[in-house]
Design a protein around this motif. Sequence first.
Motif, PDB file in Angstrom:
ATOM      1  N   TYR A   1      68.483  65.954 128.775  1.00  0.00           N
ATOM      2  CA  TYR A   1      69.869  66.592 129.449  1.00  0.00           C
ATOM      3  C   TYR A   1      70.545  65.459 130.121  1.00  0.00           C
ATOM      4  O   TYR A   1      69.999  65.080 131.206  1.00  0.00           O
ATOM      5  CB  TYR A   1      69.306  67.870 130.447  1.00  0.00           C
ATOM      6  CG  TYR A   1      70.550  68.562 130.945  1.00  0.00           C
ATOM      7  CD1 TYR A   1      71.268  69.287 129.885  1.00  0.00           C
ATOM      8  CD2 TYR A   1      70.717  68.677 132.285  1.00  0.00           C
ATOM      9  CE1 TYR A   1      72.247  70.072 130.561  1.00  0.00           C
ATOM     10  CE2 TYR A   1      71.814  69.328 132.823  1.00  0.00           C
ATOM     11  CZ  TYR A   1      72.575  70.208 132.060  1.00  0.00           C
ATOM     12  OH  TYR A   1      73.564  71.043 132.365  1.00  0.00           O
ATOM     13  N   HIS A   2      71.632  65.044 129.887  1.00  0.00           N
ATOM     14  CA  HIS A   2      72.325  63.745 130.152  1.00  0.00           C
ATOM     15  C   HIS A   2      73.683  63.972 130.590  1.00  0.00           C
ATOM     16  O   HIS A   2      74.384  64.967 130.058  1.00  0.00           O
ATOM     17  CB  HIS A   2      71.993  62.684 129.499  1.00  0.00           C
ATOM     18  CG  HIS A   2      72.074  62.947 127.812  1.00  0.00           C
ATOM     19  ND1 HIS A   2      71.163  63.500 127.410  1.00  0.00           N
ATOM     20  CD2 HIS A   2      73.189  62.788 127.264  1.00  0.00           C
ATOM     21  CE1 HIS A   2      71.533  63.739 125.912  1.00  0.00           C
ATOM     22  NE2 HIS A   2      72.913  63.184 125.927  1.00  0.00           N
ATOM     23  N   GLU A   3      74.312  63.108 131.004  1.00  0.00           N
ATOM     24  CA  GLU A   3      75.934  62.992 131.054  1.00  0.00           C
ATOM     25  C   GLU A   3      76.601  62.505 129.889  1.00  0.00           C
ATOM     26  O   GLU A   3      76.220  61.561 129.431  1.00  0.00           O
ATOM     27  CB  GLU A   3      76.097  62.172 132.434  1.00  0.00           C
ATOM     28  CG  GLU A   3      77.596  62.464 132.790  1.00  0.00           C
ATOM     29  CD  GLU A   3      77.750  61.809 134.015  1.00  0.00           C
ATOM     30  OE1 GLU A   3      78.495  60.755 134.286  1.00  0.00           O
ATOM     31  OE2 GLU A   3      77.624  62.290 135.117  1.00  0.00           O
TER      32      GLU A   3
ATOM     33  N   TYR B   1      86.856  64.927 130.454  1.00  0.00           N
ATOM     34  CA  TYR B   1      85.689  64.983 131.856  1.00  0.00           C
ATOM     35  C   TYR B   1      84.393  64.697 131.630  1.00  0.00           C
ATOM     36  O   TYR B   1      83.949  64.576 130.201  1.00  0.00           O
ATOM     37  CB  TYR B   1      86.148  66.619 132.334  1.00  0.00           C
ATOM     38  CG  TYR B   1      85.576  67.571 131.254  1.00  0.00           C
ATOM     39  CD1 TYR B   1      84.403  68.023 131.151  1.00  0.00           C
ATOM     40  CD2 TYR B   1      86.328  67.884 130.126  1.00  0.00           C
ATOM     41  CE1 TYR B   1      84.052  68.919 130.308  1.00  0.00           C
ATOM     42  CE2 TYR B   1      86.180  68.932 129.264  1.00  0.00           C
ATOM     43  CZ  TYR B   1      84.713  69.374 129.411  1.00  0.00           C
ATOM     44  OH  TYR B   1      84.220  70.305 128.454  1.00  0.00           O
ATOM     45  N   LYS B   2      83.635  64.561 132.279  1.00  0.00           N
ATOM     46  CA  LYS B   2      82.182  64.204 132.426  1.00  0.00           C
ATOM     47  C   LYS B   2      81.401  65.586 132.707  1.00  0.00           C
ATOM     48  O   LYS B   2      82.076  66.249 133.386  1.00  0.00           O
ATOM     49  CB  LYS B   2      81.810  63.141 133.348  1.00  0.00           C
ATOM     50  CG  LYS B   2      82.441  61.812 133.136  1.00  0.00           C
ATOM     51  CD  LYS B   2      81.554  60.707 133.698  1.00  0.00           C
ATOM     52  CE  LYS B   2      81.983  59.499 133.448  1.00  0.00           C
ATOM     53  NZ  LYS B   2      81.883  58.920 131.895  1.00  0.00           N
ATOM     54  N   THR B   3      80.439  65.794 131.885  1.00  0.00           N
ATOM     55  CA  THR B   3      79.616  67.032 132.103  1.00  0.00           C
ATOM     56  C   THR B   3      78.209  66.646 131.658  1.00  0.00           C
ATOM     57  O   THR B   3      78.017  65.551 130.865  1.00  0.00           O
ATOM     58  CB  THR B   3      80.066  68.194 131.146  1.00  0.00           C
ATOM     59  OG1 THR B   3      79.503  69.273 131.474  1.00  0.00           O
ATOM     60  CG2 THR B   3      80.063  67.911 129.740  1.00  0.00           C
ATOM     61  N   ARG B   4      77.401  67.523 131.688  1.00  0.00           N
ATOM     62  CA  ARG B   4      76.028  67.201 131.475  1.00  0.00           C
ATOM     63  C   ARG B   4      75.809  68.200 130.022  1.00  0.00           C
ATOM     64  O   ARG B   4      76.039  69.260 130.024  1.00  0.00           O
ATOM     65  CB  ARG B   4      74.907  67.611 132.577  1.00  0.00           C
ATOM     66  CG  ARG B   4      75.169  66.529 133.721  1.00  0.00           C
ATOM     67  CD  ARG B   4      74.213  66.761 134.799  1.00  0.00           C
ATOM     68  NE  ARG B   4      72.778  66.731 134.451  1.00  0.00           N
ATOM     69  CZ  ARG B   4      72.047  65.555 134.215  1.00  0.00           C
ATOM     70  NH1 ARG B   4      72.433  64.576 134.290  1.00  0.00           N
ATOM     71  NH2 ARG B   4      70.962  65.694 134.105  1.00  0.00           N
ATOM     72  N   SER B   5      75.029  67.471 129.042  1.00  0.00           N
ATOM     73  CA  SER B   5      74.845  68.224 127.951  1.00  0.00           C
ATOM     74  C   SER B   5      73.485  67.798 127.349  1.00  0.00           C
ATOM     75  O   SER B   5      72.851  66.743 127.506  1.00  0.00           O
ATOM     76  CB  SER B   5      75.997  67.888 126.854  1.00  0.00           C
ATOM     77  OG  SER B   5      75.730  68.538 125.827  1.00  0.00           O
TER      78      SER B   5
ATOM     79  N   THR C   1      80.748  62.372 127.956  1.00  0.00           N
ATOM     80  CA  THR C   1      82.291  62.578 128.308  1.00  0.00           C
ATOM     81  C   THR C   1      82.779  63.312 127.126  1.00  0.00           C
ATOM     82  O   THR C   1      82.609  63.121 125.891  1.00  0.00           O
ATOM     83  CB  THR C   1      82.930  61.350 128.177  1.00  0.00           C
ATOM     84  OG1 THR C   1      82.333  60.100 129.199  1.00  0.00           O
ATOM     85  CG2 THR C   1      84.516  61.450 128.489  1.00  0.00           C
TER      86      THR C   1
ATOM     87  N   GLN D   1      72.816  59.374 126.437  1.00  0.00           N
ATOM     88  CA  GLN D   1      73.467  59.203 127.783  1.00  0.00           C
ATOM     89  C   GLN D   1      74.760  58.343 127.444  1.00  0.00           C
ATOM     90  O   GLN D   1      74.814  57.410 126.843  1.00  0.00           O
ATOM     91  CB  GLN D   1      72.503  58.585 128.527  1.00  0.00           C
ATOM     92  CG  GLN D   1      73.117  58.059 129.810  1.00  0.00           C
ATOM     93  CD  GLN D   1      73.328  59.161 131.194  1.00  0.00           C
ATOM     94  OE1 GLN D   1      72.767  60.338 130.986  1.00  0.00           O
ATOM     95  NE2 GLN D   1      74.191  58.788 131.907  1.00  0.00           N
TER      96      GLN D   1
END
Length: 74
Positions: free
Chosen positions: A9-11, A22-26, A13, A31
């Motif tokens: 689970y990482h960040e 936008y940036k999110t975690r997914s 775009t 990464q």
Amino acid sequence: MKNDIHPDYHEITVVMTDGTSYKTRSTYGAQGDTLTLDIDPTTHPAWTGGGQHLVDRGGRVSRFNKKFESFLKA
């Protein structure tokens, strides 16, 4: 909870169809990867409320309307 069975689970775009991002975690990719969307809430008819057309193939809609016209007039 078991070790080493869950995805990383990482960040990332996310880039929308209009170019905004936008940036999110997914768990998508790795990464720092970029996910470019083909369809998003700014373009999809489910969110924009338009674009649905009724196509009459072989007179089906016409036959339906004729069959139930008495209900429509009431």
